[in-house]
Enzyme design. Sequence first.
Site, PDB file in Angstrom:
ATOM      1  N   CYS A 239       0.777  -1.265  -0.092  1.00  6.45           N
ATOM      2  CA  CYS A 239       0.036   0.116   0.088  1.00  6.45           C
ATOM      3  C   CYS A 239       0.942   1.009  -0.163  1.00  6.45           C
ATOM      4  O   CYS A 239       1.998   1.451   0.710  1.00  6.45           O
ATOM      5  CB  CYS A 239      -0.943   0.004   1.243  1.00  6.45           C
ATOM      6  SG  CYS A 239      -2.107   1.148   1.516  1.00  6.45           S
TER       7      CYS A 239
ATOM      8  N   HIS B 263      -8.968  -3.283  -1.953  1.00  5.77           N
ATOM      9  CA  HIS B 263      -7.958  -2.740  -1.254  1.00  5.77           C
ATOM     10  C   HIS B 263      -8.461  -1.316  -1.325  1.00  5.77           C
ATOM     11  O   HIS B 263      -8.264  -0.563   0.018  1.00  5.77           O
ATOM     12  CB  HIS B 263      -6.740  -3.091  -1.896  1.00  5.77           C
ATOM     13  CG  HIS B 263      -5.634  -2.424  -1.194  1.00  5.77           C
ATOM     14  ND1 HIS B 263      -4.723  -2.992  -0.531  1.00  5.77           N
ATOM     15  CD2 HIS B 263      -5.043  -0.971  -1.112  1.00  5.77           C
ATOM     16  CE1 HIS B 263      -4.008  -2.086   0.134  1.00  5.77           C
ATOM     17  NE2 HIS B 263      -4.151  -0.867  -0.407  1.00  5.77           N
ATOM     18  N   GLU B 264      -8.830  -0.694  -2.342  1.00  4.07           N
ATOM     19  CA  GLU B 264      -9.112   0.575  -2.254  1.00  4.07           C
ATOM     20  C   GLU B 264     -10.490   1.247  -1.678  1.00  4.07           C
ATOM     21  O   GLU B 264     -10.397   1.979  -0.963  1.00  4.07           O
ATOM     22  CB  GLU B 264      -9.034   1.204  -3.725  1.00  4.07           C
ATOM     23  CG  GLU B 264      -7.620   1.084  -4.713  1.00  4.07           C
ATOM     24  CD  GLU B 264      -6.562   1.839  -3.987  1.00  4.07           C
ATOM     25  OE1 GLU B 264      -6.912   2.636  -3.132  1.00  4.07           O
ATOM     26  OE2 GLU B 264      -5.450   1.558  -4.336  1.00  4.07           O
TER      27      GLU B 264
ATOM     28  N   HIS C 174     -10.077   1.428   1.978  1.00  7.13           N
ATOM     29  CA  HIS C 174      -9.557   2.658   2.419  1.00  7.13           C
ATOM     30  C   HIS C 174     -10.825   3.883   2.452  1.00  7.13           C
ATOM     31  O   HIS C 174     -10.762   4.459   3.396  1.00  7.13           O
ATOM     32  CB  HIS C 174      -8.676   3.446   1.133  1.00  7.13           C
ATOM     33  CG  HIS C 174      -7.168   3.009   1.347  1.00  7.13           C
ATOM     34  ND1 HIS C 174      -6.497   3.243   2.672  1.00  7.13           N
ATOM     35  CD2 HIS C 174      -6.532   2.353   0.626  1.00  7.13           C
ATOM     36  CE1 HIS C 174      -5.232   2.856   2.326  1.00  7.13           C
ATOM     37  NE2 HIS C 174      -5.269   2.327   1.366  1.00  7.13           N
TER      38      HIS C 174
END
Length: 268
Positions: A166, A208-209, A212
């Site tokens: 990341c 993953h994004e 966030h």
Amino acid sequence: MATRIHATPVLSYSALLPFFSRRATRPTTFRPSPSPCRFVSVSVSSMARRGFSTSPSSSQEDQFASSEELRFEPPLRIVEYPDPILRAKNKRINTFDERLKKLVVEMFDVMYKTDGVGLSAPQVGVNVQLMVFNPAGERGEGEEIVLVNPIVYKASQKTILFNEGCLSFPGIYADVERPASVKIDARDITGRRFKVNLSGFPARVFQHEFDHLQGTLFFDRMTQDVLESIRSELKALEKKYEEKTGKPSPEKIEDYEGIKVVAGFAGR
């Protein structure tokens, strides 16, 4: 970003998304799995336990970003752990104007400069539901894509273990297990709503994004053994933050209580 593929992913070219570090954007081959992943519908409570956002409630409908909250000062810079911005609430967007377009342009700019191919708004200090990416990872090549207010409404039972990294955790890589496929609902830069099915590698990138945007960091989804392998590196980032800001770290891995993994998801 380094990756380690432990299962053959299902890849739909039309749904192709980038990984979030150029080091992992050019795998040698992708082969369709003999048995495509099966999607399952899950309840709202189950989705919440799995760490996914579901359709907005009436209270969530009021949580739109104001014009002031979309304000930023270029050049944007990557926010690193343990900055509290990465854990803050990210509001939904309902104004698709020139300010939003400018933010997207600036996000792509910092993404390219940091050798990334994907980036979420909180990673550059803007707490809104927005992510950008380009599969090619090079300015002027590939296709630049924007996702606004994404929601996951289905996920596969099959999971895949990848070695993730990341931009907010420079130099740190570790295994994370996630569903192999997801179905999402989102809006584009003009506010147009659309749905897309993501499988294999593209699904990994999106998740993953997307994490966030929920204030979830990739180590939240690691097993205790894996987390232990990067503990010293996380402590080093905490020390770096304290030395840079003169403030105590807002979170410490030494105080981390760990997570409970549910069907490949992590709930805190």
